[in-house]
Design an enzyme around this catalytic site. Structure first.
Site, PDB file in Angstrom:
ATOM      1  N   ASP B 381      30.540  11.587 -10.276  1.00 47.44           N
ATOM      2  CA  ASP B 381      31.014  10.387 -10.965  1.00 47.44           C
ATOM      3  C   ASP B 381      30.303  10.221 -12.299  1.00 47.44           C
ATOM      4  O   ASP B 381      29.075  10.191 -12.373  1.00 47.44           O
ATOM      5  CB  ASP B 381      30.731   9.185 -10.053  1.00 47.44           C
ATOM      6  N   GLU B 410      33.602  14.365 -13.342  1.00 46.77           N
ATOM      7  CA  GLU B 410      34.547  13.301 -13.686  1.00 46.77           C
ATOM      8  C   GLU B 410      34.014  12.632 -14.946  1.00 46.77           C
ATOM      9  O   GLU B 410      33.350  11.607 -14.900  1.00 46.77           O
ATOM     10  CB  GLU B 410      34.655  12.276 -12.545  1.00 46.77           C
TER      11      GLU B 410
END
Lengths: 649, 649
Positions: B381, B410
């Site tokens: 993330d 990401e």
């Protein structure tokens, strides 16, 4: 906030200009601003400061230039070198906690949020800088800290964040532990102006005599200087000026046997009269030569000599240094060859000799000898047939001592080799220009030269003809082709040359079946009409004047092609950095017929507005037009096959 | 001929694959052949031999691969790695005097020239090799020399030049002094197959319960595995599975105050029940999790976990390691913010902490903990909000021990940062795919990804939607757009993913004014109909089956775009290396209307002949057609908006 040791959050990447990952220096020009740029970024949203450190090889201290962010994380700085020779530069960057602090507070304040706590975060920034500050700067920082400490409400605090002098101090006393220094130091070679902007004229001195019965001399060449200067050339390149060998001398049209009166090829260097440091007795002596160099300089012309590292069988080196040559298994000396072709008037050097060091030293000393006698420019014959590491070493050593030297590589060979010679030090390079004639060929080739990495190290010199090259286009296209091709050469490239006076006299008879001039001057003395007025000479004079007067034509990489709906019509725009000088060139590539077409100019690429017409002045013909994004053109090759339009702003 | 010490005539340049001049490794896949290439050349006409030396980090001995010249001085070798992990390779080259000798003699002989003297030059080659030869090889060379010595006429001599075994020996005993070794050793990372070819399905475990009143568990996810496997996915990605904080917990639709029953965002990690190495009590326990991992593996599915290095205010780290966080001037802890925006349920780590080393160790240990529990794939993330040097160090260390690990970045951020994360080790990366919808946008973007340096280190993973992204195209285009976009994702990229089951159920209500799902699953538990049959699910099943069965779709870089005369129609060809498997994809980008157009296929790029039609089989619909260079297409988005045509050879 303590600054961490060991880990540097800022990343620096893709620094330009570089060549082969910094293995070779990029090439720039004295007194010309150039741009250093790099991708610089970090994690999150903190702000960065970045600098270029740059210095000349003769300097101890690094000069700091500020890099500024433009977009897409790419940062830019401009630098104008004021010395010839080698520069080094490095890029560094760090998280600027001060500007980060400023930026965050301003945004919160503008959003009506309370900023008192954030303001106090500034104290840690100042205290950290204090640990490294010295002298008066300590006091300045302390004063600022006291003011910040005393802040009780936002308004006063905001004023303190607007203090730009504090940023300068915090940058000065940045924490080196948290500063990213890109590990590589990159080199730049700073060359004189003619390295990038030059117009070359090649002639054979032995053909320069006014009297048709005589062998030309340097003094004869002196007499030609005003004519060459009037045409606008600033480099006069002479094929080898040394004694020519007798053994296996080539005759007219490259015949294997020479007649007694045949002078031989100037590239078959060396005879009883001497070798590479000597002058062909019929050309004159060293005093004559130096007089020519001085006279040329007064006319703004540099003499360029031909460096051809090979020997005739009669060269003194053969007896003095047999170890510098290759010997066959039967004890005879090895001639140049490319099986099954033989070149028996030429002996190549043996670069694999165990005595290579003495060979290298001698070859370098040849160039040095002529440099000491006033020659700054050297056209090097077939450098790709000599060990490339030699050139890398020799050019580096010579330019360390004579940073003004210019080397033109005559390497008509495969692309990677041509590129590599440029990387290792050749200032300029001959190219494939002579064989790029159609619109698509020209656009693709020039795009490759100017929009890829080649732009950082490869300086093209466009020659439409040479003593070895007479293309079909010039043979069939006659005067009209000669004119179109020289306009292309001199506007597509900031350095170009012609082999004269065959070119300006439109001589174009080929040897049957060959891409060469018939009765080639390489093998016989010619007597030219140096003073006749030809249309080609007139256009060349105009071309060279236009080039001198328009800075847009002083570099090669600044070209943008336009779209045209007729493949016989090529159009391109050249603009200088300031975009004050914009030149639009249109050329009809058909030497026989008038061609018409519509041109769409990429105006946005040179900052010309689309919404109103602009005036252009055709510098070749004197005509004036009103131009737009779209324009209709009609060019008659029997008239002038091109427009060279200056945008009037 | 003596070989000179010191100077190496052969130049080696532009070795590929490399990333940032060898600073970072290129990425390849186990058991997949890949190509190493380099520019290799020298002065003059002598012949070169060249080798790649390659070895795995666990091996001592270098393996030699022969490089072969293709054209333009570029040499190629192919290598198929059979181990995961790191390989190193180097390139060397030298003048091969034997093949040079062979070549020159053959040419002279063919031209009818005398070759006896040239033949004898071979003696020096053999004698030189003898000085280094050992064992039986010495005898072989001596025998060859004796034969050569005895030669008295050309015919016999020619036969000796045809001896290819001698070349092998002379290469083996090459003179190291005259061998150019490119100074750099380049690294390669060998990844498992799913690193490049994977189909991802994302779901929230807490929404997996069959009973609508219950919080989903890992056991519930187990029960969904057959459905997911049937749809053809091989990676099941779960948002963070850890305890969720209470303080400042977000409510439905990202509201600042949570209702008592609101579950909070899984990315607000940490509560009394534990942190990153613990499991949310309502999902199950470690045993349940491991059972899920094993069950998934049996269905060919890897579980991928979410690595979100941030904490809720309730995370145990806050009390245990305050030094890992940022603290404000008033003593309160610093929340995540991007002024003036605040994210008060999240605390970022302080990567500038003086305790950064213990922080780095702990974060790495989190990943290691889950790797030890059977997880091979991690979706990370927002890695761009954590210090990039941390990722470089952590991924390198982890993959040294667990070479099978795959990391998906990401990082929806600026291009240079996305690229850099890939360079420092991220196996795959999310991309801008969701915002590339028009034909031009798609063609330009995929060309950038596949035809620039990105092809060596950046592996795209195309997601048409995520919990954070619901594009207008999906909102307005409904089912038809969902189908077209997933076909694009799964055929343009060999790795793709969807956030389900919102995607396969065509859920597409946006939060007003936002590019996000309304009543977002990030903030509430959902109860989906996992078993309903939708057209989207049907197409996805066919898509995933087609992908599995066609090697052309197993890599991303092998794409060539066709020309179409309708911007609503995009067409591209994918061919595997052998060109036995060729897939042509045509997609109608208009979700509302039938679109027709003419397509011109770049047949030459995939080796299909122009002169006769070829059969194609539409793997999506089952239809069969006869295709040519030019083809008419008509696609109705209410039917199937695309062709996926397999060329029948």
């Amino acid at each position: 906030m303590a600054i961490t040791p060991g880990r540097k959050r800022v990343i620096i990447s893709n620094i330009l200009p570089t060549v082969d990952c910094g293995k070779f220096p990029a090439k720039i020009v004295i007194d010309q601003p150039f741009t250093i740029s790099a991708d610089i970024f970090t994690d999150g949203i903190d702000k960065i400061s970045a600098r270029v450190l740059i210095r000349h090889s003769g300097q101890k201290l690094w000069k700091e230039l500020e890099l500024q962010l433009r977009d897409n994380d790419r940062w830019y700085a401009t630098f104008t070198p004021d010395k010839l020779g080698k520069y080094s530069y490095q890029v560094i960057a760090w998280i600027n906690h001060y500007t980060t602090w400023q930026d965050g507070i301003r945004k919160k304040y503008a959003a009506g949020q309370d900023i008192l706590v954030d303001l106090k975060a500034g104290l840690a920034i100042g205290e950290d800088a204090l640990t490294r500050a010295a002298g008066k700067d300590k006091n300045t920082i302390q004063k600022w800290l006291q003011q910040l400490e005393a802040v009780t409400e936002s308004e006063t605090g905001m004023k303190l964040t607007e203090d730009e002098t504090m940023n300068g101090l915090f940058c000065k006393y940045r924490n080196k532990i948290a500063t990213t220094i890109h590990p590589q130091t990159f080199e730049l070679i700073v060359d004189p102006p003619k390295a990038v902007f030059s117009a070359w004229y090649e002639l054979f001195p032995r053909s320069a005599a006014a009297d048709p019965s005589k062998h030309g001399t340097f003094n004869d060449v002196c007499n030609l200087l005003p004519t060459i200067a009037k045409m606008g050339f600033d480099v006069l390149y002479l094929p080898p000026i040394h004694p020519i060998g007798l053994t296996n001398r080539k005759g007219k049209n490259n015949s294997l046997i020479a007649a007694e009166t045949d002078p031989g090829s100037p590239w078959a260097i060396g005879a009883a009269a001497g070798g590479h440091k000597d002058i062909h007795p019929q050309l004159g002596n060293l005093k004559d030569f130096k007089k020519l160099v001085t006279a040329a300089k007064k006319q703004g012309i540099d003499i360029a000599l031909d460096i051809a590292f090979q020997c005739s069988p009669d060269h003194p080196y053969v007896k003095q240094h047999p170890e510098w040559f290759k010997w066959r298994a039967d004890g005879s000396i090895q001639f140049a060859e490319n099986p099954p072709k033989k070149y028996e008037d030429i002996l190549p050097f043996n670069f694999e000799s165990e005595a290579f060091e003495s060979l290298w030293d001698e070859l370098k000393s040849i160039i040095q000898y002529w440099a000491d006698n006033g020659v700054n420019i050297f056209r090097v014959d077939n450098p790709h047939t000599k060990a490339i590491p030699f050139w890398e070493w020799a050019i580096d050593k010579l330019k360390a001592e004579y940073p003004q030297l210019i080397f033109l590589a005559e390497a008509f060979t495969r692309p990677r080799i041509m590129e590599h010679l440029a990387k290792v030090g050749f200032t300029q390079s001959y190219t494939y220009f002579a064989w790029r004639n159609t619109r698509r060929e020209l656009e693709e080739y020039i795009t490759e030269l100017t929009k890829t990495d080649l732009q950082y190290y490869f300086r093209p010199n466009f020659w439409p003809n040479t003593p070895d090259i007479l293309t079909e286009e010039l043979v069939h296209g006659g005067v009209n082709a000669h004119i179109a091709r020289v306009i292309l050469a001199g506007t597509l490239s900031s350095s170009y040359g012609i082999y004269g006076p065959v070119y300006d006299l439109n001589v174009n008879e080929p040897r049957p079946g060959k891409e060469e001039y018939n009765d080639n001057e390489k093998y016989e003395i010619k007597h030219w009409d140096w003073n006749s007025y030809t249309k080609t000479r007139e256009i060349i004079s105009r071309l060279n004047r236009i080039r001198k007067e328009n800075p847009a034509l002083h570099t090669t990489n600044n070209i943008e092609f336009a779209t045209t709906d007729n493949d016989q019509i090529i159009c391109y725009i050249k603009a200088d950095d300031s975009r004050q000088n914009i030149i639009i060139v249109v050329v009809n590539l058909d030497p026989y017929n008038t061609q018409t077409g519509n041109i769409k100019l990429p105006l946005y690429k040179v900052g010309i507005s689309y919404d109103k017409p602009f005036a252009v002045h055709d510098l070749l013909s004197g005509d004036k037009y009103e131009w737009n994004e779209w324009n209709f053109v009609s060019l008659n090759p029997h008239d002038i096959p091109a427009h060279v339009l200056k945008v009037i702003q």
